[in-house]
Design an enzyme around this catalytic site. Structure first.
Site, PDB file in Angstrom:
ATOM      1  N   GLY A  48       0.986  -1.305   0.083  1.00  0.00           N
ATOM      2  CA  GLY A  48      -0.037   0.124   0.030  1.00  0.00           C
ATOM      3  C   GLY A  48       1.001   1.278   0.045  1.00  0.00           C
ATOM      4  O   GLY A  48       1.788   1.291   0.798  1.00  0.00           O
ATOM      5  N   ARG A  89      10.552  -0.924  -4.837  1.00  0.00           N
ATOM      6  CA  ARG A  89       9.451  -0.956  -5.692  1.00  0.00           C
ATOM      7  C   ARG A  89       9.206   0.547  -6.138  1.00  0.00           C
ATOM      8  O   ARG A  89       9.196   1.568  -5.597  1.00  0.00           O
ATOM      9  CB  ARG A  89       7.839  -1.025  -4.850  1.00  0.00           C
ATOM     10  CG  ARG A  89       8.007  -2.395  -4.170  1.00  0.00           C
ATOM     11  CD  ARG A  89       6.290  -2.991  -3.505  1.00  0.00           C
ATOM     12  NE  ARG A  89       5.420  -3.208  -4.524  1.00  0.00           N
ATOM     13  CZ  ARG A  89       4.076  -3.167  -4.225  1.00  0.00           C
ATOM     14  NH1 ARG A  89       3.685  -2.966  -3.170  1.00  0.00           N
ATOM     15  NH2 ARG A  89       3.369  -3.790  -5.365  1.00  0.00           N
ATOM     16  N   ASP A 237      -1.275   5.165  -6.395  1.00  0.00           N
ATOM     17  CA  ASP A 237      -0.085   4.774  -5.876  1.00  0.00           C
ATOM     18  C   ASP A 237       0.820   5.927  -6.342  1.00  0.00           C
ATOM     19  O   ASP A 237       1.662   6.381  -5.927  1.00  0.00           O
ATOM     20  CB  ASP A 237       0.552   3.501  -6.647  1.00  0.00           C
ATOM     21  CG  ASP A 237      -0.040   2.463  -5.890  1.00  0.00           C
ATOM     22  OD1 ASP A 237      -1.028   1.807  -6.007  1.00  0.00           O
ATOM     23  OD2 ASP A 237       0.905   1.850  -4.837  1.00  0.00           O
ATOM     24  N   ASN A 247      -2.567   3.067 -10.167  1.00  0.00           N
ATOM     25  CA  ASN A 247      -3.141   2.031  -9.114  1.00  0.00           C
ATOM     26  C   ASN A 247      -2.960   0.765  -9.523  1.00  0.00           C
ATOM     27  O   ASN A 247      -2.753   0.255 -10.414  1.00  0.00           O
ATOM     28  CB  ASN A 247      -4.644   2.621  -8.580  1.00  0.00           C
ATOM     29  CG  ASN A 247      -5.158   1.848  -7.090  1.00  0.00           C
ATOM     30  OD1 ASN A 247      -4.380   2.128  -6.382  1.00  0.00           O
ATOM     31  ND2 ASN A 247      -6.385   1.504  -7.333  1.00  0.00           N
ATOM     32  N   LYS A 248      -3.665  -0.159  -8.594  1.00  0.00           N
ATOM     33  CA  LYS A 248      -3.450  -1.637  -8.744  1.00  0.00           C
ATOM     34  C   LYS A 248      -4.024  -2.085 -10.089  1.00  0.00           C
ATOM     35  O   LYS A 248      -5.037  -1.586 -10.631  1.00  0.00           O
ATOM     36  CB  LYS A 248      -4.226  -2.421  -7.602  1.00  0.00           C
ATOM     37  CG  LYS A 248      -4.322  -3.940  -7.757  1.00  0.00           C
ATOM     38  CD  LYS A 248      -2.920  -4.502  -7.649  1.00  0.00           C
ATOM     39  CE  LYS A 248      -1.850  -4.021  -6.736  1.00  0.00           C
ATOM     40  NZ  LYS A 248      -0.607  -4.393  -6.858  1.00  0.00           N
TER      41      LYS A 248
HETATM   42  O1  MRU Z   1       0.582  -3.950  -4.524  1.00  0.00           O
HETATM   43  P1  MRU Z   1       0.037  -3.271  -3.493  1.00  0.00           P
HETATM   44  O2  MRU Z   1      -0.845  -4.148  -2.790  1.00  0.00           O
HETATM   45  O3  MRU Z   1       1.053  -2.478  -2.635  1.00  0.00           O
HETATM   46  O4  MRU Z   1      -0.908  -2.194  -4.179  1.00  0.00           O
HETATM   47  C1  MRU Z   1      -1.720  -1.313  -3.173  1.00  0.00           C
HETATM   48  C2  MRU Z   1      -2.836  -0.467  -4.076  1.00  0.00           C
HETATM   49  O5  MRU Z   1      -2.702  -0.545  -5.402  1.00  0.00           O
HETATM   50  C3  MRU Z   1      -3.377   0.508  -3.459  1.00  0.00           C
HETATM   51  O6  MRU Z   1      -4.680   0.772  -3.939  1.00  0.00           O
HETATM   52  C4  MRU Z   1      -2.506   1.898  -3.279  1.00  0.00           C
HETATM   53  O7  MRU Z   1      -1.334   1.622  -3.074  1.00  0.00           O
HETATM   54  C5  MRU Z   1      -3.282   2.822  -2.537  1.00  0.00           C
HETATM   55  S1  MRU Z   1      -3.203   2.444  -0.664  1.00  0.00           S
HETATM   56  C6  MRU Z   1      -3.997   3.775   0.157  1.00  0.00           C
END
Ligand code: MRU
Length: 347
Positions: A48, A89, A237, A247-248
């Site tokens: 996150g 990352r 992100d 975002n994801k």
């Molecule tokens: O790969 P992750 O689990 O880190 O991805 C998280 C996301 O895509 C969230 O939507 C994003 O980081 C926002 S968290 C408030």
């Protein structure tokens, strides 16, 4: 409601809630140095965008404790730690934002001596975590105002307390709406390949007794066509200067579907997720992860031996699909180019 903190800074260790093991186990990882924190970020034990920023800041505190006692050596060691943590990352801007903020503070504080700089860095890391939680409470307040009474909200991945310093972004808005007495309910997409929706979002909402229904990623169009969704709320992100939003993986598709069904689609993020140095989504580096996350599920192979797989962890939603961006400084609408800059510069 959720007071969950996923990262704890102690004298010479950082404790991270190991999110790979949720919801079956509440287990904590103990990191004794910044490299262990970097590894936890890489393997998504902590994940996150804001949460990895906080973890990186805590990692910098461990680096400061272990760094040489002479000012030049101290700064060189911290620069190395920042570069290491940033490289874990690439997509979430909060990670480099936090590591660089810590390095800048170290450079300014070292003139007063290394022991004093260590103390200042510890305070700064704790401030980053506290600020993030406060930003989520603020964006929750702004965001809940656009959530109708009884809204059925679709969300993707996990943008909750587990992904932040507490409360959450997209789930923070859900929590604030719930707290304001609006009878909201949530559809959580499972979020292949690592199932943050199924494992984390559903668990978090169940802790707060907010009604939640799990669906697979492929069910969103059908849900919308059936009139079962009123709005979409997702995290971010990195938000480019023109409003394009990473975002994801799968978020872009949901935005297109929302538009096709005439549904509001909001990105929810603190101002620290806005990166004005990226002119558009084309400037955002998308993390590619091990194809094995796609060919395997829970460590077990699900695709034929030798199958090729592609695994981008994020996608970019073009700004034209956004209804608005809910931030801790208010809800930002188009033209994003102008209004995002205004909000970052505090105007
Ligand atoms: O790969 P992750 O689990 O880190 O991805 C998280 C996301 O895509 C969230 O939507 C994003 O980081 C926002 S968290 C408030």
């Amino acid at each position: 409601m959720s007071e969950l903190q996923v990262a704890r800074l102690e004298a010479d260790t950082v404790h991270l809630l190991d999110q790979r093991r949720l919801p079956l186990e509440l287990a904590w990882l103990t990191c004794a140095d910044y490299r262990a924190v970097g590894e936890a970020i890489k393997v998504l034990a902590v994940r996150g965008a804001p949460a990895i920023g906080i973890a990186a800041a805590y990692g910098m505190v461990l680096a400061a404790e272990a760094a040489p006692g002479d000012p030049a050596g101290f700064i060189a060691a911290l620069a190395e730690a920042a570069a290491h943590l940033e490289a874990t990352r690439p997509t979430a801007v909060n990670l480099s934002w936090a590591a660089r903020r810590m390095l800048a503070v170290a450079r300014a504080a070292v003139a007063t001596g290394v022991p004093a700089a260590r103390a200042v860095l510890r305070q700064e890391a704790l401030a980053i975590a506290a600020e993030d939680r406060q930003m989520n409470l603020d964006l929750g307040r702004y965001g809940q105002a656009v959530v109708p009474q009884g809204a059925r909200i679709l969300t993707h991945c996990n943008a909750g307390a587990l992904a932040t310093g507490g409360w959450g972004t997209a789930l923070g808005v859900v929590r604030s709406a719930h707290q304001a007495g609006k009878a909201v309910e949530v559809y959580a997409t499972e979020t292949r390949p690592l199932l943050q929706g199924a494992r984390l979002t559903v668990w978090e909402l169940m802790q707060d007794a907010i009604p939640v229904t799990l669906v697979t990623d492929g069910m969103a169009a059908q849900l919308m066509a059936q009139g079962k969704v009123d709005m979409v709320l997702v995290g971010a992100d990195r938000i480019a200067a023109n409003g394009d939003t990473a975002n994801k993986i799968g978020t872009y598709g949901l935005a297109v579907l929302a538009r096709a069904h005439g549904l509001p689609f909001y990105t929810v993020a603190p101002v620290s997720t806005i990166d004005l140095s990226a002119a558009s989504g084309a400037g955002i580096v998308i993390e590619e992860r091990d194809p094995e996350e796609v060919t395997h599920l829970g460590g077990r192979r699900i695709a034929p031996e030798g199958a090729r797989a592609y695994n981008p962890s994020f996608d970019v939603t073009p700004h034209r699909y956004l209804t608005g961006i809910i931030t801790n400084a208010g809800v930002v609408y188009a033209p994003y180019q102008v209004n995002l800059r205004r909000i970052v510069e505090g105007r």
